[in-house]
Design an enzyme around this catalytic site. Structure first.
Site, mmCIF file in Angstrom:
data_model
loop_
_atom_site.group_PDB
_atom_site.id
_atom_site.type_symbol
_atom_site.label_atom_id
_atom_site.label_comp_id
_atom_site.label_asym_id
_atom_site.label_seq_id
_atom_site.Cartn_x
_atom_site.Cartn_y
_atom_site.Cartn_z
ATOM 1 N N HIS A 138 0.830 -1.206 0.000
ATOM 2 C CA HIS A 138 0.000 0.000 0.000
ATOM 3 C C HIS A 138 0.867 1.260 0.000
ATOM 4 O O HIS A 138 0.561 2.244 -0.680
ATOM 5 C CB HIS A 138 -0.920 -0.025 1.224
ATOM 6 C CG HIS A 138 -1.688 1.240 1.422
ATOM 7 N ND1 HIS A 138 -1.335 2.180 2.369
ATOM 8 C CD2 HIS A 138 -2.782 1.728 0.792
ATOM 9 C CE1 HIS A 138 -2.174 3.191 2.319
ATOM 10 N NE2 HIS A 138 -3.060 2.948 1.371
ATOM 11 N N GLU A 197 2.216 1.887 -3.429
ATOM 12 C CA GLU A 197 1.137 2.431 -4.270
ATOM 13 C C GLU A 197 1.071 3.953 -4.128
ATOM 14 O O GLU A 197 0.946 4.685 -5.120
ATOM 15 C CB GLU A 197 -0.190 1.789 -3.872
ATOM 16 C CG GLU A 197 -1.415 2.415 -4.505
ATOM 17 C CD GLU A 197 -2.583 2.498 -3.545
ATOM 18 O OE1 GLU A 197 -3.170 3.585 -3.401
ATOM 19 O OE2 GLU A 197 -2.912 1.463 -2.923
ATOM 20 N N HIS A 198 1.162 4.455 -2.909
ATOM 21 C CA HIS A 198 1.166 5.902 -2.676
ATOM 22 C C HIS A 198 2.378 6.561 -3.335
ATOM 23 O O HIS A 198 2.267 7.620 -3.969
ATOM 24 C CB HIS A 198 1.205 6.197 -1.172
ATOM 25 C CG HIS A 198 -0.127 6.162 -0.509
ATOM 26 N ND1 HIS A 198 -0.601 7.195 0.265
ATOM 27 C CD2 HIS A 198 -1.098 5.216 -0.486
ATOM 28 C CE1 HIS A 198 -1.799 6.891 0.745
ATOM 29 N NE2 HIS A 198 -2.109 5.681 0.298
ATOM 30 N N GLU A 202 -4.055 7.850 7.690
ATOM 31 C CA GLU A 202 -5.044 6.941 7.085
ATOM 32 C C GLU A 202 -5.347 5.778 8.031
ATOM 33 O O GLU A 202 -6.510 5.374 8.194
ATOM 34 C CB GLU A 202 -4.511 6.424 5.747
ATOM 35 C CG GLU A 202 -5.520 5.666 4.917
ATOM 36 C CD GLU A 202 -4.983 5.251 3.559
ATOM 37 O OE1 GLU A 202 -5.730 4.574 2.820
ATOM 38 O OE2 GLU A 202 -3.826 5.583 3.228
#
Length: 422
Positions: free
Chosen positions: A46, A49-50, A126
């Protein structure tokens, strides 16, 4: 028209032409997700991905966003437990510009150390946001409760400790191990000229290479039967009840889709009608499937008051028992099939949905299923299939319960213990 080709470096391309639309959706799927991470790098899929959107050798993060906005399109990404996808949707006339931009992001991201430092805090926020949302937080707790220490049971986002440990070396090492051409699928759906599309993709992605590695080792999880109650000061009690489901590629998956719709997957489902509409005990109640390559879960979620929690669990248990012992009638079967077919056909009007389906067909099955194929599969499901599947899945000795809210086991222990007795 569907077409499958392999680029010169081994990347698989699956494409479906839809001439009557003006858009094209394209997704670059890497067959790696949170289940493929080592414990010390939990959350890195993840995080990577950012980082792909934080600047390349040619473009800053701001310039990447401005360039896509100038096309009036969408450029984004997501990470699941089994895949990472970078996707875009643009007008057909802008496909080349969009592919160039995605290629630059994928090949030339710099993973600047200063940007890594800033993005750590973004991802930590997040994680905190999920912890502050009872429904999202419960789903993470529930997966962990059922899958225990298997990597599939970990939250996709990682945790604060592992995110803080991310650095450029770890990122490049993970990409080197997992972002190999043989594990990449490019899916395209919309209005395009096939020969031009393939030449374009081969030009911008066909030269990508990576050191060949042994690849990922996935451990098939055991579904654990357990009760977890996490006390938290909330206005409501949030409940998840989970059972062993089916792996996504299973031959009975269409029977499972129908069963899910009957139980709690629609506004006309049994649980929605009985618990919300008839009794008013919950605003939100639904069932959902978590399906993976080699495992699956059938889950039910409800949010209710402290005083109604025990009654809601009893009613869920009663409805599952009713389906397990009595099956479903012909009228309910026909209505559910029509509802599922209608939802499917309407969703297929979106090039984004078709692109996602193309990729999953290839990743999980290695073949393409047309709309006609899927409708035929839905129609072929029998009441006996549903009954047999319900008998297997809704065995009360196999229920796992996860609860978040101002409760303890003694407040609700009686109804939970009754699960083991059927």
């Amino acid at each position: 028209m569907f077409k499958k080709e392999i680029l010169s470096n081994g990347i698989t391309v699956v494409a479906e032409q839809i001439p009557h639309v003006k858009s094209v959706s394209l997704g670059l799927w890497v067959k790696v997700g949170s289940r493929d991470e080592e414990l010390k790098e939990h959350g890195i899929s993840h995080f990577i991905e950012h980082m792909f959107f934080k600047g390349t050798e040619k473009r800053s993060a701001k310039e990447i966003a401005q360039e896509m906005d100038s096309l009036g399109g969408e450029l984004n990404a997501f990470t699941s437990r089994e895949a990472t996808c970078f996707y875009l949707k643009v007008l057909d006339e802008d496909l080349l510009d969009a592919v160039k931009l995605l290629s630059d992001i994928f090949h030339n991201s710099t993973f600047d150390r200063r940007e890594i430092g800033k993005e750590k805090q973004v991802v930590i926020e997040e994680i905190n946001m999920v912890a502050d949302d009872p429904e999202d937080y419960l789903h993470d707790l529930h997966v962990k409760n059922m899958l225990k220490d298997n990597p599939l049971g970990r939250p996709i986002l990682g945790n604060v400790e592992t995110v803080r440990s991310m650095d450029r070396r770890k990122i490049l090492d993970f990409i080197g191990r997992h972002y190999q051409p043989k594990d990449i699928v490019i899916a395209v759906a919309g209005n395009f000229e096939l020969v031009y599309l393939m030449k374009t993709l081969d030009r911008y992605f066909g030269r990508y290479s990576a050191k060949d590695t042994d690849g990922k080792i996935r451990i098939t999880p055991e579904i654990d039967v357990d009760t977890l109650i996490k006390r938290k000061k909330l206005e409501q009690v949030h409940i998840c009840i989970g059972m062993r489901g089916l792996p996504l590629p299973h031959k009975d998956r269409y029977a499972l889709y129908l069963l899910n719709s009957i139980v709690g997957g629609s506004l006309s489902s049994r649980l929605f009608h009985e618990i919300r509409e008839r009794r008013g005990l919950a605003y939100s109640i639904y069932s959902y499937l978590s399906l993976y390559y080699d495992a699956g879960q059938f889950n039910i979620y409800a949010a209710t008051s402290v005083n109604s929690a025990e009654e809601v669990i009893r009613l869920i248990k009663r409805e599952l028992s009713s389906i397990r012992r009595g099956g479903i009638g012909a009228d309910e079967m026909r209505k559910t099939k029509n509802q599922l077919k209608g939802n499917l056909m309407l969703s297929m009007e979106s090039t984004g949905t078709r692109m996602n389906k193309l990729a999953k067909d290839e990743i999980y099955f290695g073949q393409f299923f047309s709309l006609e194929d899927m409708i035929s599969e839905i129609e072929s499901v029998s009441k006996d299939q549903i009954r047999i599947l319900a008998e297997e899945i809704f065995d009360p000795t196999g229920f796992s319960v996860t609860i978040l809210g101002p409760l303890s086991k003694k407040d609700i222990g009686g109804v939970i213990l009754s699960y083991s007795r059927g």
